[in-house]
Design an enzyme around this catalytic site. Sequence first.
Site, short mmCIF file in Angstrom:
data_model
loop_
_atom_site.label_atom_id
_atom_site.label_comp_id
_atom_site.label_asym_id
_atom_site.label_seq_id
_atom_site.Cartn_x
_atom_site.Cartn_y
_atom_site.Cartn_z
N GLU A 1 0.67 -1.09 0.09
CA GLU A 1 0.03 -0.08 0.04
C GLU A 1 0.86 1.48 -0.16
O GLU A 1 0.46 2.33 -0.39
CB GLU A 1 -1.16 0.09 1.27
CG GLU A 1 -2.09 -1.06 1.29
CD GLU A 1 -3.13 -0.83 0.02
OE1 GLU A 1 -3.30 0.41 -0.25
OE2 GLU A 1 -3.69 -1.87 -0.29
N SER B 1 -16.29 -33.78 -19.55
CA SER B 1 -17.35 -33.63 -20.73
C SER B 1 -18.66 -32.97 -20.53
O SER B 1 -19.28 -33.01 -21.46
CB SER B 1 -17.71 -35.16 -21.21
OG SER B 1 -16.53 -35.86 -21.22
#
Length: 545
Positions: free
Chosen positions: A35, A318
């Site tokens: 920060e 699938s």
Amino acid sequence: LLYEIIADTEHGGLNTAIALDDIPQHCRDAVIAIEDANFYRHPGVDIEGIARALWINLQGGEVLAGGSTITQQVARNLLMDPQQRADRTLIRKLREAVLALRLGSAYSKDDVLALYLNQSYFGNLAYGIEAAAGAYFGKGAADLSLAECALLAGLVQAPSAYDPLSNLEAATARQHIVLDRMAGLSHISADQAEAAKAEELQFASVPFPIEAPHFVMAVLKQLERDYAEQLLQGGLEVTTTLDLDWQNAAEANMRTQLYAINHPVDPRRAPAEAHNAALVSLDPYTGQVLAMVGSPDYFDEAIDGAVNAALAPRQPGSALKPFTYAAAFDPASPDPYTAATMLLDVETPFVTRRMESYTPANYALVEHGPVSAREALASSLNIPAVVTLDHVGVPAMVQLASSAGLTTLAENPSLDLAVTLGGGEVRLLDLVQAYSIFANGGRRVEPQMMLEVRDSAGNVLFDGRSTRPGEQVIDERVAFLITDILSDDAARLMGFGRNSALNIGRPAAAKTGTTTDFRDNWIVGYTPNLVTGVWVGNADNTPMV
């Protein structure tokens, strides 16, 4: 009542202030690194950083870049009201800088850092490092490890985007950035950074009264994004789409089935070693989420139970094949298939767009010769699916799937022919949303978890009860064909046998998906009024048996 959030502070969330000495040095260093790297060297405003941000903002005419120091953020959050904080103008930015300079002259750096760590918002209604440590890891701040400190420090900039309980991948990537910054500033060594990256985090929540916790937390995240100000000013009353009876049934069935497959009665069967699962059910016409289970036990840290697996990206196996065949059945395509189109289920080599050889094999390593498209899809044969995708092209299939809701596929530029067998990651919620096009006649729906939002004065801020038909994604005749195939018990004989578990005694469509290394097992099933998807696997990605 699903959950009542009682505000015990002026913030409207959980907060316990602790002394700076009780906060691990790693946490302090992590926050400073990500920060405000120059925190201990500037008077409250980083001249170089603010100059760079001002130049970007002047060019854009608004605040496009921050450049805010820790002191500025404290000044903004403690000394400005919500309207001022939301103001994205240069005047507000300059006022913030002046307040930061005054704050920096009145308080020591350690005092400012303590204020910052005790009042910053870390997401999930946790204000301050002590509340965040409890919310995510079920412990006090003093017990946080380097890896945990780095993850929490990365949340402050965007708690919703980096929430590890709903987007662990983004949170982990952010954590790695924090650790690299810390190493770059010599707060830790490169070896310490790598060791922390490799540490397996155990997310835990202290048990508290709540129904449908994963669903509630997903709603809360949406509220924090869309109604942040109202949350802090008197609160909200939210009516959700959840059917609690169905939710309870889903949770109970999940626990029962996991126990059954891990403790088989037949001594010839091995335990499945599957300890986690997720489920989503929604209305295919409105998109209303009627049940969402993110894990068998939200409070079980052994399986990372607080992480919502319904929102975690994983390979679907699938389960993507219906979208390949839907693209092939499109009557507007150059050479459309029908359900009777004959395909060869024999070993076939393909050349991918990266000019690599690719030879798919069926799940059972058995080939069946000529088969119809109906049989190929219903029995989930791999080779005909790749033949079909090669016919329609990867872009067409990905575009259709993305239009239905599987947007993560469109964001992946490396997809190739293997995508029809699950070679791309999706979220369970998105997969269930996408399957809705087959149940509702081809129209896209958006998942919806809230019916109504009211503010503390009773004013309606959101009404989701009225639904509008979505975009037509596929021809309604194609949706009918896919549904007819996926509910055809005779057509899936090759893959599942007659009267398999997919046959529930009345018309219902279903499609399974399994990754080749058995780390993920899926099924999506639907009737005209309900689509349900289930994922089974392990939170630590270990294979099942």
